[in-house]
Design an enzyme around this catalytic site. Structure first.
Site, PDB file in Angstrom:
ATOM      1  N   GLU A 259     -23.811  70.146  23.071  1.00 44.27           N
ATOM      2  CA  GLU A 259     -22.630  70.677  23.754  1.00 44.27           C
ATOM      3  C   GLU A 259     -22.875  72.129  24.149  1.00 44.27           C
ATOM      4  OE1 GLU A 259     -19.243  70.051  21.236  1.00 44.27           O
ATOM      5  OE2 GLU A 259     -19.373  67.872  21.369  1.00 44.27           O
ATOM      6  N   HIS A 278     -14.765  67.933  24.273  1.00 45.94           N
ATOM      7  CA  HIS A 278     -14.509  68.316  22.874  1.00 45.94           C
ATOM      8  C   HIS A 278     -13.241  69.168  22.760  1.00 45.94           C
ATOM      9  CE1 HIS A 278     -16.774  68.702  18.814  1.00 45.94           C
ATOM     10  NE2 HIS A 278     -15.478  68.496  18.636  1.00 45.94           N
TER      11      HIS A 278
END
Length: 307
Positions: A259, A278
């Site tokens: 990420e 997220h």
């Protein structure tokens, strides 16, 4: 001179800052690298670190001799080297449950979006189509969902799924509390019987790659996979292959192995993936709860140690 608390982010809720009024607060920004944190630790020698973004490893700990506690702004501590912290006598705590409602709701939203083809139908409608005569959605009531992890988030999600009339199968060998309506089973039962699977377990050596080619092959054909926990719980290559083959009907994901998601990631453009960045725990309420929880946790350690 006031002791310093380093925040690996650009801000903290005012309610959390009010609790930390006796300390100087230093912010590392929204995307701190390991070297950024090492340099800030050398410069400010914090007694505590609140972890929002990035990872805290041994190098940052060694750069802060005064460091007593690392407090996670959230529920997962896999971004903190707990072995290194333990070897240095540094406490590690998480704001467990602070974002439970937010993340459980995101998991439910992804489940519903997958079952009801929300994203695909929205795109078709905006393109001028009316698919009522040719489309059938999936009804969740009466179907089985496997909930892997029965911590604060998993329990909350299990209750939401139960409210839809789903049969809830739960797996968590460490669970201290089982919600009413949850049938505790082993993993093999979940692979065999669940029409949908939602991940709510921490990332550990034992759970890394929990959903891989072998376990996905043992699931019911057409299973829905939801992940709002940690991306590395899933072998992403295996999931992609399973979705393309139809073994997995849809995947709703809020977390990824790397990420932010890198350019060219194979999930991008795949019609049977619903993706979010997220943000399950990113609500105003969770922001306050996690900040306050992180502040309270570090204060409890510092006070216990006479700081």
């Amino acid at each position: 001179m006031r002791a310093t608390i380093l925040v690996t982010g650009a801000d903290l809720a005012p309610q959390a800052l009010a609790l930390l009024g006796d300390f100087a607060i230093v912010y590392a920004g929204r995307a701190p690298t390991e070297e950024d944190l090492v340099q800030l630790c050398r410069k400010h020698d914090p007694v505590a670190i609140i972890v929002r973004y990035g990872s805290v490893g041994a190098a940052a700990m060694d750069a802060a001799p005064a460091l007593q506690v690392i407090s996670k702004h959230g529920s997962g501590t896999d971004s903190i080297d707990k072995v290194a912290a333990g070897a240095r006598g540094i406490g590690v705590l998480a704001a467990a449950g602070a974002n439970a409602a937010a993340v459980a709701e995101q998991a439910l939203a992804l489940l519903l979006a997958c079952a009801k083809s929300v994203v695909a139908l929205d795109a078709r409608m905006h393109a001028g189509h009316w698919d009522k005569a040719v489309h059938k959605s999936l009804e969740l009531g009466g179907r089985s969902i496997g909930v892997l992890g029965l911590g604060a988030i998993g329990r909350r999600f299990a209750r939401l799924a139960g409210a839809l009339g789903m049969r809830v199968l739960g797996y968590d060998p460490f669970a201290r509390e089982i919600p009413d309506g949850v049938q505790v089973v082993d993993l093999e039962t979940i692979w065999r019987e669940a029409d949908a699977i939602s991940l709510h377990c921490p990332l550990t050596d034992e759970t890394r790659g929990l959903l891989d080619a072998q376990t996905l092959a043992r699931c019911r054909r057409g299973v829905i996979v939801i992940n709002t926990a940690r991306g590395a719980l899933i072998d992403e290559g295996a999931l992609l292959a399973a979705v393309r083959s139809g073994q997995v009907a849809m995947a709703g994901l809020d977390s990824f192995a790397v990420e932010p998601m890198v350019a060219g990631h194979p999930f991008r453009g795949e019609k049977n993936f619903i993706l979010s960045p997220h943000i399950g725990g990113v609500t105003h309420e969770a922001y306050v709860n996690m900040g306050v929880g992180a502040a309270q946790n570090l204060l409890s350690v510092l006070r216990a140690r006479g700081r």
